[in-house]
Design a protein around this motif. Structure first.
Motif, short mmCIF file in Angstrom:
data_model
loop_
_atom_site.label_atom_id
_atom_site.label_comp_id
_atom_site.label_asym_id
_atom_site.label_seq_id
_atom_site.Cartn_x
_atom_site.Cartn_y
_atom_site.Cartn_z
N CYS A 1 87.45 76.65 33.75
CA CYS A 1 88.42 74.37 33.41
C CYS A 1 86.98 74.08 32.70
N ASN B 1 93.63 73.26 40.48
CA ASN B 1 93.84 73.26 38.29
C ASN B 1 95.28 72.57 38.81
N LEU C 1 92.40 67.51 36.71
CA LEU C 1 93.33 68.33 36.68
C LEU C 1 92.69 68.63 38.26
#
Length: 221
Positions: A216, A158, A153
């Motif tokens: 994330c 992202n 990622l």
């Protein structure tokens, strides 16, 4: 940075490289990145081309793989270089262009008093950590983090990406930086180098400010 005829991040890489004692290596890498692809892979000779490239491969860095190929080319006598390129599936025109770019950049660096230092030891081995740190200090905005799913990622925006099959990196490192984002059947990142989370936070605290970081797995790491 404006004195160098390069993208800002490559200029920054050259200017900061003496801090890591590897400005000679970084100028070779930048020159090799400033020309069309060095490595050729004709479909009918793909296996032989892959075997030739493997001689230069560094499993931590495609940038160091480029450096190894360029350094080997420089050691070949001038009148044998064309044949050497043919034997090693190297684009002769690209690598001779890289040589011209290198001469120009070294001239500018000398004029700007940027020291030309090498991290190559007596046995010809590079301090690969120094080179990867110099790359990280300039390319920290082009970083991806390994997900539990096995894909990567990109940090901040992202995007799900995969390391391109042509990469010399065989394992799946936790953090990587990349030169190019290629949209094909998958989102691939090309010319990839492994890096470390602690280097990123240390070199670019303004960019990796966790208060403004999207949620994330990279943030947790």
């Amino acid at each position: 940075m404006a004195e160098l005829p390069l993208d800002p991040q490559l200029s920054k890489m050259l200017i900061n490289s003496p801090e890591y004692n590897c400005s000679e290596e970084i100028v070779n890498i930048v020159a090799s990145m400033s020309v069309p692809q060095l490595f050729m892979r004709p479909r009918e000779n793909a296996k032989a081309a892959d075997e030739a490239k493997a001689k230069f491969a560094d499993e931590t860095s495609d940038h160091i793989t480029l450096l190894n190929a360029y350094a080997s080319y420089e050691e070949v006598p001038f009148d044998e270089r064309k044949q050497w390129c043919w034997d090693n599936f190297i684009n002769d025109r690209s690598i001779s262009s890289a040589e011209s770019v290198k001469k120009q950049l070294r001239g500018i660096m000398t004029r700007l008093d940027i020291p030309l230092l090498t991290c190559r030891g007596a046995k010809g081995q590079y301090d690969t950590n120094s080179i990867r740190m110099a790359l990280t200090c300039a390319m920290y905005m082009q970083v991806a983090y390994l997900q539990r799913s096995g894909s990567y990622l990109t940090v901040k925006d992202n995007q799900i990406v995969y390391i391109h099959p042509s990469s010399s990196i065989s394992n799946k490192p936790e953090w990587v930086l990349y030169e190019e984002f290629a949209l094909t059947s998958k989102n691939y990142i090309r010319t990839v180098t492994t890096t470390r989370g602690e280097w990123l936070v240390e070199m670019a605290p303004h960019y990796f400010d966790l208060e403004n970081f999207p949620e994330c797995e990279a943030k947790d790491a």
